[in-house]
Design an enzyme around this catalytic site. Sequence first.
Site, PDB file in Angstrom:
ATOM      1  CB  CYS A   1      -0.856  -0.419   1.177  1.00  3.95           C
ATOM      2  SG  CYS A   1      -1.518  -1.646   1.518  1.00  3.95           S
TER       3      CYS A   1
ATOM      4  NE  ARG B   1       4.308   2.173  -1.135  1.00  2.97           N
ATOM      5  CZ  ARG B   1       5.898   1.949  -0.174  1.00  2.97           C
ATOM      6  NH1 ARG B   1       6.652   2.562   0.310  1.00  2.97           N
ATOM      7  NH2 ARG B   1       4.817   1.678   1.034  1.00  2.97           N
TER       8      ARG B   1
ATOM      9  CD1 TRP C   1      -0.332  -5.758  -3.732  1.00  6.44           C
ATOM     10  CD2 TRP C   1      -0.107  -6.126  -1.760  1.00  6.44           C
ATOM     11  NE1 TRP C   1       0.709  -7.018  -4.127  1.00  6.44           N
ATOM     12  CE2 TRP C   1       0.194  -7.307  -2.900  1.00  6.44           C
ATOM     13  CE3 TRP C   1       0.374  -6.769  -0.458  1.00  6.44           C
ATOM     14  CZ2 TRP C   1       1.058  -8.644  -2.141  1.00  6.44           C
ATOM     15  CZ3 TRP C   1       0.613  -8.740  -0.101  1.00  6.44           C
ATOM     16  CH2 TRP C   1       1.367  -8.541  -0.947  1.00  6.44           C
TER      17      TRP C   1
ATOM     18  CG  ASN D   1       0.617   2.223   4.042  1.00 16.44           C
ATOM     19  OD1 ASN D   1      -0.887   1.334   3.721  1.00 16.44           O
ATOM     20  ND2 ASN D   1       1.532   3.143   3.449  1.00 16.44           N
ATOM     21  N   GLY D   2      -0.338  -1.384   6.559  1.00 17.07           N
ATOM     22  CA  GLY D   2       0.010  -2.300   7.810  1.00 17.07           C
ATOM     23  C   GLY D   2      -1.535  -3.428   7.957  1.00 17.07           C
TER      24      GLY D   2
ATOM     25  CD  GLU E   1      17.134 -12.213  -9.127  1.00 24.99           C
ATOM     26  OE1 GLU E   1      16.482 -12.770  -8.132  1.00 24.99           O
ATOM     27  OE2 GLU E   1      16.691 -11.243  -8.814  1.00 24.99           O
TER      28      GLU E   1
ATOM     29  CE  LYS F   1      14.407 -10.402 -10.985  1.00 22.63           C
ATOM     30  NZ  LYS F   1      14.168  -9.548  -9.370  1.00 22.63           N
TER      31      LYS F   1
ATOM     32  CD  GLU G   1      10.557 -11.066  -9.176  1.00 28.92           C
ATOM     33  OE1 GLU G   1      10.250 -10.452  -7.968  1.00 28.92           O
ATOM     34  OE2 GLU G   1      11.283 -10.830  -9.805  1.00 28.92           O
TER      35      GLU G   1
ATOM     36  CG  HIS H   1      20.433 -35.216  -6.432  1.00 28.28           C
ATOM     37  ND1 HIS H   1      21.222 -37.001  -6.882  1.00 28.28           N
ATOM     38  CD2 HIS H   1      21.539 -34.456  -6.710  1.00 28.28           C
ATOM     39  CE1 HIS H   1      21.866 -36.646  -6.438  1.00 28.28           C
ATOM     40  NE2 HIS H   1      21.994 -35.544  -6.672  1.00 28.28           N
TER      41      HIS H   1
ATOM     42  CE  LYS I   1      11.828  -1.618  -6.037  1.00 27.91           C
ATOM     43  NZ  LYS I   1      12.775  -2.881  -6.388  1.00 27.91           N
TER      44      LYS I   1
HETATM   45  O1  M6R Z   1      13.181  -4.539  -0.233  1.00 31.10           O
HETATM   46  P1  M6R Z   1      13.699  -6.281  -0.129  1.00 31.10           P
HETATM   47  O2  M6R Z   1      14.892  -6.333  -0.677  1.00 31.10           O
HETATM   48  O3  M6R Z   1      13.870  -6.382   1.221  1.00 31.10           O
HETATM   49  O4  M6R Z   1      12.627  -7.104  -1.208  1.00 31.10           O
HETATM   50  C1  M6R Z   1      12.691  -8.589  -0.784  1.00 31.10           C
HETATM   51  C2  M6R Z   1      11.944  -8.904  -1.640  1.00 31.10           C
HETATM   52  O5  M6R Z   1      10.845  -8.901  -1.278  1.00 31.10           O
HETATM   53  C3  M6R Z   1      12.347  -8.722  -3.301  1.00 31.10           C
HETATM   54  O6  M6R Z   1      13.395  -8.571  -3.474  1.00 31.10           O
HETATM   55  C4  M6R Z   1      11.475  -9.584  -3.942  1.00 31.10           C
HETATM   56  O7  M6R Z   1      11.910 -10.619  -3.979  1.00 31.10           O
HETATM   57  C5  M6R Z   1      11.224  -9.084  -5.654  1.00 31.10           C
HETATM   58  N1  M6R Z   1      10.751  -8.680  -5.916  1.00 31.10           N
HETATM   59  C6  M6R Z   1      12.829  -9.182  -6.410  1.00 31.10           C
HETATM   60  O8  M6R Z   1      12.838  -8.409  -7.654  1.00 31.10           O
END
Ligand code: M6R
Length: 596
Positions: free
Chosen positions: A2, A28, A74, A100-101, A469, A473, A476, A492, A591
């Site tokens: 949020c 975000r 969110w 937020n929260g 990673e 990526k 995502e 395995h 984000k």
């Molecule tokens: O802000 P942070 O680096 O702590 O966030 C951690 C993860 O939520 C963040 O890396 C997430 O995996 C991203 N969407 C990666 O692209």
Amino acid sequence: MCGIIGCVGRGDATLDTLLGGLANLEYRGYDSAGVALANESVTVEKKAGELDALREAVAGQTLHGSVGIGHTRWSTHGPPTDANAHPHQDCTGDVAVVHNGIIENYQSLRDELAEAGHTFASDTDTEVVPHLIEDALADGADPEDAVRQALSRIEGSYAVAVVVAGVDAVFAAREDSPLVLGVSDGAYYLASDVPAFREHTDRVVYLEDGEFARIDADGFSVSSIDGTPHDVTIDTVDWDPEDTGKSGYDHFMLKEIHEQPRALRQCLQGRVDELGASVSLDLDVDIARVQFVACGTSYHAALYGAGLFRAAGIPAQAFYAHEYALDTPPIEDDLVVGVSQSGETADTLSALREARRRGARTLAVTNVVGSTMSRECDDTLYIRSGPEIGVAASKTFSAQLAALNLLALQTVGAGDEDLREVIAALRDLPGDVQAILDSTTAEEVAEEYVDSDGFFFIGRGANYPVALEGALKLKEISYEHAEGFAAGELKHGTLALVTADTPVFAVVTGNDEAARKTIGNVKEVEARDAPVVAVTDGKSDVARYADHVLEIPETHPRTAAVLANIQLQLVAYHVANALGRSIDKPRNLAKSVTVE
Ligand code: M6R
């Protein structure tokens, strides 16, 4: 997650300021949005979906008010509907709240309020707040006091902003959720993140947990929730509003991928002395043992970082922060390092708090100055990437890897490796990344394999986090199924899934034992007809077994991982682009994940 914006002193531009602020917070992640403007009464408009739906709803309406609040939601409690969007109001309509929260005791508060005759219009936890304020006002409290009284009943995490009819002020407070105040001539802002108001001012006050703020036409005040005045420092942010624009790129992510040479330069600037073969961070920590805590992409950086320390003979391990907080390993004289782009990830904050509770010294490795992590940890190492708007981390991951190298080199050295060579390789990183950006064939590879059934990524040692990673990526932003593996693990079990329609991306750098064994794994998948894409510096003969090669410049084994990742970022971007995905705001993602 949020986003909150609030402002006073913007006159007729109040609504535009709120909508502009919300647009700047879109990155975000959100699924509904709303605004409330206040003068003698409070007017609220809110809509499920993208900000455009809200813009359409307010177009042609007369939303007046010299103070206002806005929100991008969110979903946590209840689906993304108009009713669940913020702001939320009380029964009289005189109070509007954005939040937020998570309010942990909302159910008991809601039962109590419903029993007393309040009616609720949403499924959210937030809605108890305006009703609590309404009760306090009805009991004779002045508006500011009514907000304080309501907050004192809430348990959980929050950043809230409140407007009340007939009051030319915005009230706000934070507990475990970021909130920052913006100060300019005659106008004041409150937001969950600086980009919301950066175009109006660069002067900010980062609020602390347990702080309450009031902004009105005469200025601002900060106090504890119960009213004890606090002295605060006004900081100046060191980046420009243009840094949060797309600069002609189709997506923020592509722009940020291309900003990596600059991000790396900034990360290294003034910190490495090639001639003297030394690293000097503004940091005074001794490291005998180290535990890393992080999530998502930052966890992959943490895995890489732990490898650097182990290479120097230091016991080091990376943990998922959400697991660490529940199942905390024994802490001896470990430094506990939280790696987090945002510095606000709730899981990582919890892990660090648990470590502190057990007496550990903590260090934040983060991008965001003034973030909760940087303020709660004993020390902070900034990765200095500049603002990253795309939800998928790109330049911040590269800068995390560079910063963790600096941390290891300064505190424990380079182990058996030649420090001077490592430093030279770090210094060359920006140029090497630029060379990849200028010559990559990742788009062709993406076009070739965009219709595949699934994607696998393999690597060993420092290339194992790169494989993880690469897969994350791709998942995502393209929504395609992808998995990353330690190269030796594929056989395995998961080898059963490998077919001619599942390309395998093999990260093979150098020509050591790890490279040779990974080439063995490449042969295994090749024998199952899987197409192979090798990401390599050309030192081994992996290209012989590959259908495609994504080249990286020759470099030190440590920095090869940073370079290999750039090619995989580009593959993910181009696959997602070919599929027409929402690259900067992938579905369901945020984000900064500020809930556990
Ligand atoms: O802000 P942070 O680096 O702590 O966030 C951690 C993860 O939520 C963040 O890396 C997430 O995996 C991203 N969407 C990666 O692209």
